[in-house]
Design a protein around this motif. Structure first.
Motif, PDB file in Angstrom:
ATOM      1  N   MET A  57      15.145 -29.064  -3.588  1.00  0.00           N
ATOM      2  CA  MET A  57      16.452 -29.059  -2.854  1.00  0.00           C
ATOM      3  C   MET A  57      16.147 -29.596  -1.397  1.00  0.00           C
ATOM      4  N   GLY A  58      14.895 -28.735  -0.708  1.00  0.00           N
ATOM      5  CA  GLY A  58      14.627 -29.042   0.644  1.00  0.00           C
ATOM      6  C   GLY A  58      14.052 -30.371   0.782  1.00  0.00           C
ATOM      7  N   VAL A  59      13.413 -31.085  -0.345  1.00  0.00           N
ATOM      8  CA  VAL A  59      12.730 -32.380  -0.164  1.00  0.00           C
ATOM      9  C   VAL A  59      14.137 -33.466  -0.076  1.00  0.00           C
ATOM     10  N   ILE A  60      15.047 -33.099  -1.019  1.00  0.00           N
ATOM     11  CA  ILE A  60      15.921 -33.919  -1.036  1.00  0.00           C
ATOM     12  C   ILE A  60      16.950 -34.004  -0.052  1.00  0.00           C
ATOM     13  N   MET A  61      17.029 -32.865   0.799  1.00  0.00           N
ATOM     14  CA  MET A  61      17.913 -32.543   1.920  1.00  0.00           C
ATOM     15  C   MET A  61      17.217 -33.545   3.137  1.00  0.00           C
ATOM     16  N   TYR A  62      15.921 -33.076   3.250  1.00  0.00           N
ATOM     17  CA  TYR A  62      15.113 -34.041   4.278  1.00  0.00           C
ATOM     18  C   TYR A  62      15.322 -35.494   4.076  1.00  0.00           C
ATOM     19  N   MET A  63      15.048 -36.103   2.908  1.00  0.00           N
ATOM     20  CA  MET A  63      15.140 -37.423   2.758  1.00  0.00           C
ATOM     21  C   MET A  63      16.447 -37.759   2.870  1.00  0.00           C
ATOM     22  N   THR A  64      17.499 -37.050   2.335  1.00  0.00           N
ATOM     23  CA  THR A  64      18.882 -37.358   2.453  1.00  0.00           C
ATOM     24  C   THR A  64      19.280 -37.666   4.263  1.00  0.00           C
ATOM     25  N   VAL A  65      18.979 -36.591   4.755  1.00  0.00           N
ATOM     26  CA  VAL A  65      19.376 -36.746   6.264  1.00  0.00           C
ATOM     27  C   VAL A  65      18.754 -37.816   6.919  1.00  0.00           C
ATOM     28  N   PHE A  66      17.324 -38.053   6.656  1.00  0.00           N
ATOM     29  CA  PHE A  66      16.867 -39.254   7.273  1.00  0.00           C
ATOM     30  C   PHE A  66      17.356 -40.624   6.788  1.00  0.00           C
ATOM     31  N   ILE A  67      17.388 -40.844   5.499  1.00  0.00           N
ATOM     32  CA  ILE A  67      17.588 -42.096   5.050  1.00  0.00           C
ATOM     33  C   ILE A  67      19.196 -42.426   5.497  1.00  0.00           C
ATOM     34  N   TYR A  68      19.894 -41.762   5.291  1.00  0.00           N
ATOM     35  CA  TYR A  68      21.550 -41.689   5.539  1.00  0.00           C
ATOM     36  C   TYR A  68      22.129 -41.780   6.961  1.00  0.00           C
ATOM     37  N   GLY A  69      21.224 -40.721   7.713  1.00  0.00           N
ATOM     38  CA  GLY A  69      21.485 -40.445   8.973  1.00  0.00           C
ATOM     39  C   GLY A  69      21.283 -41.396   9.787  1.00  0.00           C
ATOM     40  N   MET A  70      19.857 -42.372   9.582  1.00  0.00           N
ATOM     41  CA  MET A  70      19.601 -43.577  10.246  1.00  0.00           C
ATOM     42  C   MET A  70      20.488 -44.644   9.859  1.00  0.00           C
ATOM     43  N   MET A  71      21.144 -44.722   8.438  1.00  0.00           N
ATOM     44  CA  MET A  71      21.917 -45.593   8.062  1.00  0.00           C
ATOM     45  C   MET A  71      23.259 -45.667   8.913  1.00  0.00           C
ATOM     46  N   VAL A  72      23.648 -44.346   9.160  1.00  0.00           N
ATOM     47  CA  VAL A  72      24.781 -44.384  10.164  1.00  0.00           C
ATOM     48  C   VAL A  72      24.514 -44.765  11.451  1.00  0.00           C
ATOM     49  N   MET A  73      23.360 -44.388  11.828  1.00  0.00           N
ATOM     50  CA  MET A  73      22.998 -44.960  13.358  1.00  0.00           C
ATOM     51  C   MET A  73      22.988 -46.395  13.570  1.00  0.00           C
ATOM     52  N   ARG A  74      22.091 -47.113  12.562  1.00  0.00           N
ATOM     53  CA  ARG A  74      22.086 -48.638  12.590  1.00  0.00           C
ATOM     54  C   ARG A  74      23.500 -49.422  12.612  1.00  0.00           C
ATOM     55  N   SER A  75      24.468 -48.467  11.649  1.00  0.00           N
ATOM     56  CA  SER A  75      25.468 -49.255  11.591  1.00  0.00           C
ATOM     57  C   SER A  75      26.366 -49.177  12.722  1.00  0.00           C
ATOM     58  N   VAL A  76      26.443 -47.978  13.539  1.00  0.00           N
ATOM     59  CA  VAL A  76      27.126 -47.911  14.776  1.00  0.00           C
ATOM     60  C   VAL A  76      26.883 -48.706  15.619  1.00  0.00           C
ATOM     61  N   MET A  77      25.292 -48.886  15.699  1.00  0.00           N
ATOM     62  CA  MET A  77      24.740 -49.733  16.974  1.00  0.00           C
ATOM     63  C   MET A  77      25.170 -51.177  16.593  1.00  0.00           C
ATOM     64  N   GLU A  78      25.129 -51.473  15.446  1.00  0.00           N
ATOM     65  CA  GLU A  78      25.557 -52.911  14.913  1.00  0.00           C
ATOM     66  C   GLU A  78      26.954 -53.118  15.698  1.00  0.00           C
ATOM     67  N   GLU A  79      28.023 -52.320  15.092  1.00  0.00           N
ATOM     68  CA  GLU A  79      29.055 -52.517  15.424  1.00  0.00           C
ATOM     69  C   GLU A  79      29.366 -52.633  16.852  1.00  0.00           C
ATOM     70  N   LYS A  80      28.562 -51.579  17.587  1.00  0.00           N
ATOM     71  CA  LYS A  80      28.564 -51.730  18.973  1.00  0.00           C
ATOM     72  C   LYS A  80      28.267 -53.131  19.568  1.00  0.00           C
ATOM     73  N   MET A  81      27.143 -53.685  19.297  1.00  0.00           N
ATOM     74  CA  MET A  81      26.374 -54.953  19.487  1.00  0.00           C
ATOM     75  C   MET A  81      27.291 -56.026  19.271  1.00  0.00           C
ATOM     76  N   ASN A  82      27.991 -56.126  18.073  1.00  0.00           N
ATOM     77  CA  ASN A  82      28.623 -57.189  17.783  1.00  0.00           C
ATOM     78  C   ASN A  82      30.144 -57.286  18.330  1.00  0.00           C
ATOM     79  N   ARG A  83      30.422 -56.081  19.101  1.00  0.00           N
ATOM     80  CA  ARG A  83      31.597 -55.946  19.875  1.00  0.00           C
ATOM     81  C   ARG A  83      32.506 -55.618  18.712  1.00  0.00           C
ATOM     82  N   ILE A  84      32.607 -55.580  17.486  1.00  0.00           N
ATOM     83  CA  ILE A  84      33.667 -55.487  16.627  1.00  0.00           C
ATOM     84  C   ILE A  84      34.439 -54.022  16.852  1.00  0.00           C
TER      85      ILE A  84
END
Lengths: 305, 438
Positions: free
Chosen positions: B188-215
């Motif tokens: 469970m811990g390993v799954i949590m750890y991976m989820t937080v990183f993979i999908y947390g980073m995905m959220v971060m990248r996507s927010v950044m992209e939206e900001k960068m291309n001004r959408i």
């Protein structure tokens, strides 16, 4: 009736005053130019109007009501920096933005298909935005802004990056929408476009409203009593002693009258001297000249104070 | 609400339909399968060459010949003396000579056998030979010392630790409980750890992209920044759940299929490790216990809590990643620095989780499972060890409150951050954004 009225609107970031007691009014159905150099506070003002940020003080009225969260759906906003989701397909994207603006699905689809057909880009409906040229994307962005037929449009530098054909296409659309009653805020620093398109202007500098009014009136307010005269014949030699001549060609001159002189007496003088006047007209300053002069005067004043 | 739903739908659909998502989702199990196949092939690999080994039994240890139970490996007990064998070695009858010297001390534990050869023996063959010799020496000593097999077995003591409830009627658990609990918690811990990183980073990248291309400016003129952020976090979270669910089904399926097709079984790897101590009965007992233990777990409590910690941890960290994404400028490098304060607690929690599995009642484990930045990873690892109810309650309440608080906090940062361009932001600057009037 005015679609938008700003009263004493202020907005500061940290110590910087981005918008400083700005007031103006936008008549319904007019094309309103919001002018100003870079960093004057235009974007902040637009963001206040679109409720993206809130003013620190002052009030904005939309159709006589205090601006609130229900109004953004009535505003179509095209930011200067264009942005669309590059991975989405044109149709999908338009549908998404329309539905976020509260249009029901079926109505939305009908509305943007009409626009797409109108702009002659029907084949692009299923294409991904990243596959399209920049100009094309810009057209899509314009459609996305106007497709839900908002009563107020805010276009920030709408023609930047467009070729002359597409510029004209969009200019015609803007004119048409204005005739149909849409009010349009046109933010730019390209003065020749303002003169072609706008009926009213406001000039913003350093967060403050420098001047405002209908374009014709503004031009008259800043006229400098210059006249151009086209003629046949030889000018009397003492003319230069009576008035100052700014420019002189073989068959035309530009003259500057001071406060005491009037154009009628000048004309009479010329006629009395057997000069055949072919044309006699006042030279109104271009908005560009007014712009540069006013900003220069304003900046000098604010530096001294 | 309807707008939020539209945003979630878009965030979800555009990601799920992307080719990279489909590839990652369906190729990962396939990569696992290929990995299993390769491992299997490697383990089952045998050198095709036949080996003949002559055995010179100087100590008279052997009672009969070595059984020939290995493929391509033949033993020949010979009476020819070693010297002669060595001289005629080139004739090619044998590939090696194994000498079993006399055992002078029956009590000695360490014994040496000598192997004469031209070509060195493979590790695999050596292990087999050593195991055989060891058994023969053991038999020999038993004969010499007059010991019976029964006596020897009785010396091999094994103790089972059976916890019993003090009061009657309390739940009892078998000795397997701790292991099962640790395994579940760790997974469970390993799954949590991976989820937080993979999908947390995905959220971060996507927010950044939206900001960068001004959408983002177009978007927030029709929806509230908070709606946009939440829509993205929930949408990406749903993508994560989809992906994990597909993996959860596909990976065991592929694993099973590979085993069916290629017929590898775990006994092969076990043999390589020569675990002679576990016999068949033990294994069966263990399997039964594991099964029973799995059933006896309080799933009605654990499963909902798993889901709770999963969601709580995801929202807490994803919202922080969203806030960081919104604060990033064009420079990715400087943005990476901002993610460090977020990644540190996640990594710490991951290590604490291992402690929590080993010593679930230790102070570190108890407090970490209540501290909201660690609890999503640490508490699931402790759940199977029956922590006191007040610890669970404290942990759940603090995580819920913190997750809500962080979502709110990130919303405040996000709404300012997405409109800030070309400015290098520090953590202090971000702190100031919290107090901006909206």
């Amino acid at each position: 009736m005015s679609i938008l009225r700003l009263e004493q609107v202020c907005k500061s970031y940290n110590q910087h005053r981005a918008v400083d007691e700005v007031s103006f009014e936008i008549p319904t159905g007019s094309i309103f130019g919001m002018l100003g150099p870079n960093g004057a506070g235009k974007t902040s003002l637009i963001r206040i109007i679109t409720t993206i940020i809130r003013a620190d003080s002052g009030t904005v009225f939309f159709n006589g009501e205090k601006l609130s969260h229900k109004h953004p759906a009535l505003i179509g906003y095209m930011p200067e920096e264009r942005g669309l989701y590059r991975k989405m397909r044109v149709g999908e994207h338009l549908l998404y933005l329309e539905r976020l603006n509260g249009l029901p699905k079926r109505q939305a689809r009908a509305a943007h298909q009409e626009w797409i057909a109108h702009c002659g880009i029907l084949d692009w409906w299923g294409k991904k935005l990243e596959e399209m040229s920049k100009g094309m994307q810009q057209k899509i962005q314009f459609i996305a802004t106007v497709v839900h037929r908002p009563p107020l449009l805010i276009l920030d530098e709408p023609f930047s990056g467009l070729d002359p054909i597409n510029t004209n296409l969009i200019k015609d659309e803007i004119d048409k929408m204005a005739r149909e009653g849409t009010s349009i805020i046109f933010s730019t620093h390209r003065m020749e476009q303002v003169e072609e398109v706008c009926q009213h202007i406001v000039l913003i500098n350093q967060g403050r409203n420098v001047l405002e009014g209908p374009v014709d009136e503004v031009k008259h307010r800043f006229k400098e009593n210059r006249f151009r005269i086209q003629f046949l014949g030889i000018l009397p030699s003492d003319l230069e002693e009576r008035i100052s001549i700014i420019e002189r060609w073989a068959q035309s001159i530009t003259v500057q009258l001071d406060g005491t002189q009037d154009s009628n007496s000048l004309l009479r003088y010329l006629l009395d001297h057997q000069i055949q006047v072919l044309a006699f007209h006042e030279i109104l300053p271009s908005l560009n000249e007014i712009f540069i002069k006013q900003i220069g005067a304003f900046d000098a004043a604010s530096q001294n104070s | 609400m309807e707008k939020l739903w539209l945003i979630i739908k878009r965030e979800y659909l555009t990601r799920v339909r992307k080719r990279s998502f489909l590839l990652a989702t369906f190729l990962t199990p396939l990569a696992f399968a290929i990995f299993f196949v390769i491992i299997g092939v490697i383990f089952s690999y045998e050198s095709g060459e036949t080996l003949h080994i002559a055995i010179v039994d100087e100590g008279k240890i052997l009672r009969n010949n070595f059984s020939k139970d290995e493929d391509n490996l033949y033993f020949h007990v010979v009476s020819t003396p070693l010297e002669e064998l060595r001289e005629t070695f080139g004739a090619g009858k044998y590939d090696g000579i194994l000498v079993l010297p006399k055992i002078s001390q029956l009590q000695a534990q360490d014994h040496t056998v000598y192997y004469y050869r031209e070509k060195p023996l493979g590790l695999d063959v050596r292990t087999t030979v050593v195991a055989k010799v060891r058994n023969r020496i053991r038999d020999y000593k038993m004969r010499m010392l007059n010991l019976e097999e029964v006596d020897i077995r009785s010396l091999k003591v094994s103790v089972e630790f059976q916890p019993e409830a003090i009061r009657e009627g309390d739940a009892e658990s078998s000795s397997m409980a701790a292991w099962i609990a640790a395994a579940i918690g760790g997974m469970m811990g390993v799954i949590m750890y991976m989820t937080v990183f993979i999908y947390g980073m995905m959220v971060m990248r996507s927010v950044m992209e939206e900001k960068m291309n001004r959408i983002v400016e177009v978007m927030i003129s029709s929806v509230k920044p908070f709606q946009l952020m939440m829509g993205k976090i929930i949408g990406v979270g749903a993508v994560g759940l989809t992906q994990v669910a597909i993996w959860g089904i596909l990976i065991p399926l592929v694993y099973g299929l590979v085993f069916l097709l290629f017929g590898f079984n775990s006994s092969q790897t076990e043999m390589a490790m020569s675990t002679a101590d576990i016999d068949q009965v033990d294994l069966q007992l263990m399997a039964e216990q594991i099964g029973g233990e799995l059933w006896s777990q309080n799933w009605a409590l654990i499963l909902p809590l798993f889901v709770f910690y999963f969601l709580g941890g995801y929202f807490l960290y994803a919202s922080l990643f969203a806030a960081v994404g919104s604060a990033m400028g064009d420079d990715m490098g400087e943005g990476q620095a901002l993610t460090i304060p977020i990644t540190i607690p996640v990594v710490l929690a991951f290590y604490i989780m291992f402690v929590a599995v080993r010593a679930p009642q230790s102070n570190l484990a108890v407090w970490s499972s209540i501290f909201p930045l660690f609890s999503p990873i640490v508490m699931p690892a402790r759940l199977a060890f029956d922590p006191p109810w007040w610890e669970i309650a404290a942990s759940v309440l603090s995580l819920a409150a913190t997750a809500i608080f962080f979502v709110w906090l990130s919303g405040r940062i996000y709404r300012v951050g997405i409109l800030m361009y070309g400015k290098k932001v520090s953590l202090r600057e971000i702190g100031r954004w919290l107090f901006y009037r909206g």
